[in-house]
Design a protein around this motif. Structure first.
Motif, short mmCIF file in Angstrom:
data_model
loop_
_atom_site.label_atom_id
_atom_site.label_comp_id
_atom_site.label_asym_id
_atom_site.label_seq_id
_atom_site.Cartn_x
_atom_site.Cartn_y
_atom_site.Cartn_z
N GLY A 234 0.80 -1.21 0.00
CA GLY A 234 0.00 0.00 0.00
C GLY A 234 0.83 1.26 0.00
O GLY A 234 0.33 2.34 -0.29
N PHE A 235 2.13 1.14 0.34
CA PHE A 235 3.04 2.28 0.30
C PHE A 235 3.72 2.42 -1.06
O PHE A 235 4.65 3.21 -1.21
N GLY A 236 3.29 1.64 -2.06
CA GLY A 236 3.87 1.74 -3.39
C GLY A 236 4.81 0.59 -3.69
O GLY A 236 4.80 -0.44 -3.03
N ASP A 237 5.64 0.78 -4.69
CA ASP A 237 6.58 -0.25 -5.15
C ASP A 237 7.98 0.01 -4.60
O ASP A 237 8.35 1.16 -4.35
N THR A 238 8.74 -1.07 -4.43
CA THR A 238 10.11 -0.96 -3.95
C THR A 238 10.99 -1.91 -4.75
O THR A 238 10.62 -3.06 -4.99
N ALA A 239 12.15 -1.42 -5.16
CA ALA A 239 13.19 -2.25 -5.79
C ALA A 239 14.36 -2.32 -4.81
O ALA A 239 14.92 -1.28 -4.46
N VAL A 240 14.71 -3.52 -4.37
CA VAL A 240 15.83 -3.72 -3.46
C VAL A 240 17.01 -4.26 -4.28
O VAL A 240 16.95 -5.36 -4.82
N VAL A 241 18.06 -3.45 -4.39
CA VAL A 241 19.24 -3.78 -5.19
C VAL A 241 20.32 -4.27 -4.23
O VAL A 241 20.78 -3.51 -3.37
N VAL A 242 20.69 -5.53 -4.35
CA VAL A 242 21.65 -6.14 -3.43
C VAL A 242 22.96 -6.36 -4.18
O VAL A 242 23.01 -7.12 -5.15
N THR A 243 24.02 -5.66 -3.74
CA THR A 243 25.30 -5.71 -4.47
C THR A 243 26.47 -5.77 -3.49
O THR A 243 26.29 -5.66 -2.27
N ASP A 244 27.67 -5.90 -4.05
CA ASP A 244 28.88 -5.86 -3.23
C ASP A 244 29.36 -4.43 -2.98
O ASP A 244 30.42 -4.23 -2.38
N GLY A 245 28.61 -3.46 -3.44
CA GLY A 245 28.96 -2.07 -3.22
C GLY A 245 29.95 -1.49 -4.21
O GLY A 245 30.33 -0.33 -4.11
N HIS A 246 30.34 -2.25 -5.23
CA HIS A 246 31.25 -1.76 -6.26
C HIS A 246 30.43 -1.09 -7.36
O HIS A 246 30.32 -1.59 -8.48
N LEU A 247 29.88 0.07 -7.05
CA LEU A 247 28.93 0.72 -7.93
C LEU A 247 29.52 1.97 -8.55
O LEU A 247 30.15 2.78 -7.86
N PRO A 248 29.33 2.17 -9.86
CA PRO A 248 29.76 3.43 -10.48
C PRO A 248 28.76 4.54 -10.15
O PRO A 248 27.58 4.28 -9.89
N HIS A 249 29.24 5.77 -10.15
CA HIS A 249 28.35 6.91 -9.96
C HIS A 249 27.39 7.00 -11.13
O HIS A 249 27.80 6.77 -12.28
N PRO A 250 26.11 7.31 -10.91
CA PRO A 250 25.46 7.77 -9.67
C PRO A 250 24.63 6.71 -8.98
O PRO A 250 23.76 7.05 -8.16
N PHE A 251 24.85 5.43 -9.28
CA PHE A 251 23.98 4.38 -8.74
C PHE A 251 24.09 4.31 -7.23
O PHE A 251 25.18 4.35 -6.66
N GLY A 252 22.93 4.20 -6.58
CA GLY A 252 22.86 4.25 -5.13
C GLY A 252 22.57 5.63 -4.62
O GLY A 252 22.20 5.80 -3.46
N ARG A 253 22.77 6.66 -5.47
CA ARG A 253 22.46 8.02 -5.07
C ARG A 253 21.00 8.37 -5.35
O ARG A 253 20.47 9.33 -4.80
N GLU A 254 20.35 7.62 -6.22
CA GLU A 254 18.94 7.90 -6.52
C GLU A 254 18.07 7.30 -5.42
O GLU A 254 18.39 6.24 -4.86
N LEU A 255 16.98 7.97 -5.11
CA LEU A 255 16.04 7.49 -4.10
C LEU A 255 14.85 6.78 -4.73
O LEU A 255 14.29 5.86 -4.14
N THR A 256 14.47 7.24 -5.92
CA THR A 256 13.20 6.81 -6.50
C THR A 256 13.35 6.60 -8.00
O THR A 256 14.11 7.30 -8.66
N GLY A 257 12.60 5.62 -8.52
CA GLY A 257 12.51 5.39 -9.95
C GLY A 257 11.11 5.76 -10.43
O GLY A 257 10.11 5.52 -9.75
N TYR A 258 11.05 6.38 -11.62
CA TYR A 258 9.79 6.88 -12.14
C TYR A 258 9.51 6.28 -13.51
O TYR A 258 10.34 6.35 -14.42
#
Length: 305
Positions: A234-258
């Motif tokens: 009821g609070f909407g959709d959520t995407a949980v991205v599970v990684t080792d943290g080796h992410l290029p910018h800007p991934f992980g800096r976004e809060l929401t997908g539209y």
């Protein structure tokens, strides 16, 4: 005697009435619908706003760029205090076809832990929601406090994911979005399962998919795999991205997908409105997506199926 026999007949009835009285009363949402407090405290995705903290003095530029890109309407801005300790911010609500945003342009230092919460969720009962969050394994970072139009609290789910819960003194009434925004959460494998248990329990959500071999091209890592869990509630959709943290910018800096019907046309409007496309578009996992930074520093993921 007849009294003991009558007593025996009354015992089941009294027990049933006691059990019935223990059930939390249904709350009325701003749309006039009944929400069962035993199952969910959610009201609707149009009342769950992404909290956007922009750089000092950029609130008007951000809002103008966002509305030019997606359409929508605004309430504010107003200069106000929205924290339990002294502070001052320009606050504006943006109601757009892709989701609701609460925009904050602080003219004073931001009191801790504000600025780290991702979303504001309207709930049917703040005090019950706070108790439920604790019972579901979340921490209460900011105990309930009064703001100019209602009451708020901030909770943290396992993995360090913060959400603000709120109620309004006068119930708001916003139109439903054309597409439900996607809360995007990045976690380590160590924290993911604890987060999912707590988050699903509190939100009353369900798992739509759990792909342990998702295409890394979607997070800027072509040729790799990661775990992607999609949830809905009821609070909407959520995407949980599970990684080792080796992410290029800007991934992980976004809060929401539209979600948008035409990604190319949306990106053209965003560029014309002063936004910058940081990455993409790239097609992976059944969607084409891009990362966009709007004036004021807000980064969003945009996608089309």
């Amino acid at each position: 005697m007849k009294l003991p026999r009558l007593f025996r007949r009354l015992v089941p009835l009294v027990a049933a009435l006691a059990a019935l009285s223990a059930i939390p009363a249904a709350a009325t949402t701003p749309d006039g619908q009944q929400a069962d407090a035993r199952r969910s405290f959610a009201v609707g995705p149009q009342y769950d706003s992404t909290h956007v903290y922009v750089a000092l003095g950029t609130e008007q530029a951000f809002v103008a760029s966002w509305v030019a890109t997606f359409g929508g309407s605004t309430i504010g801005p107003v200069a106000t205090q929205v924290t339990p300790t002294p502070s001052r911010t320009l606050s504006e609500l943006v109601i757009s076809p892709v989701g609701t945003l609460s925009v904050f342009d602080y003219t004073t230092p931001i009191p801790y832990p504000f600025g780290a919460e991702r979303t504001g969720w309207l709930v049917t009962d703040l005090d019950r929601a706070v108790r439920a969050a604790r019972a579901d394994g979340a921490s209460v970072l900011v105990a309930p406090f009064a703001d100019p139009i209602g009451r708020d609290a901030v909770v943290q789910f396992p993995g360090g994911i913060n959400a603000q819960l709120y109620v309004h003194t006068t119930a708001p009434n916003y139109p439903a979005p054309a597409s439900v925004p996607e809360n995007r959460v990045y976690l380590s494998p160590d924290a993911a399962d604890a987060f999912l248990r707590s988050y699903r329990s509190f939100t009353g959500g369900r798992t739509v998919s759990d792909d342990r071999h998702a295409d890394g091209a979607a997070i800027g890592l072509p040729g790799t795999r990661y775990r992607l869990v999609r949830l809905t509630s009821g609070f909407g959709d959520t995407a949980v991205v599970v990684t080792d943290g080796h992410l290029p910018h800007p991934f992980g800096r976004e809060l929401t997908g539209y979600a948008v019907p035409d990604l190319g046309a949306t990106l053209d409007r965003a560029r014309s409105a002063g936004a910058t496309v940081l990455w993409g578009p790239v097609t992976a996992g059944g969607r084409t997506s891009a990362m966009v930074e709007f004036p004021g520093g807000y980064i969003a993921e945009l996608h089309a199926s």
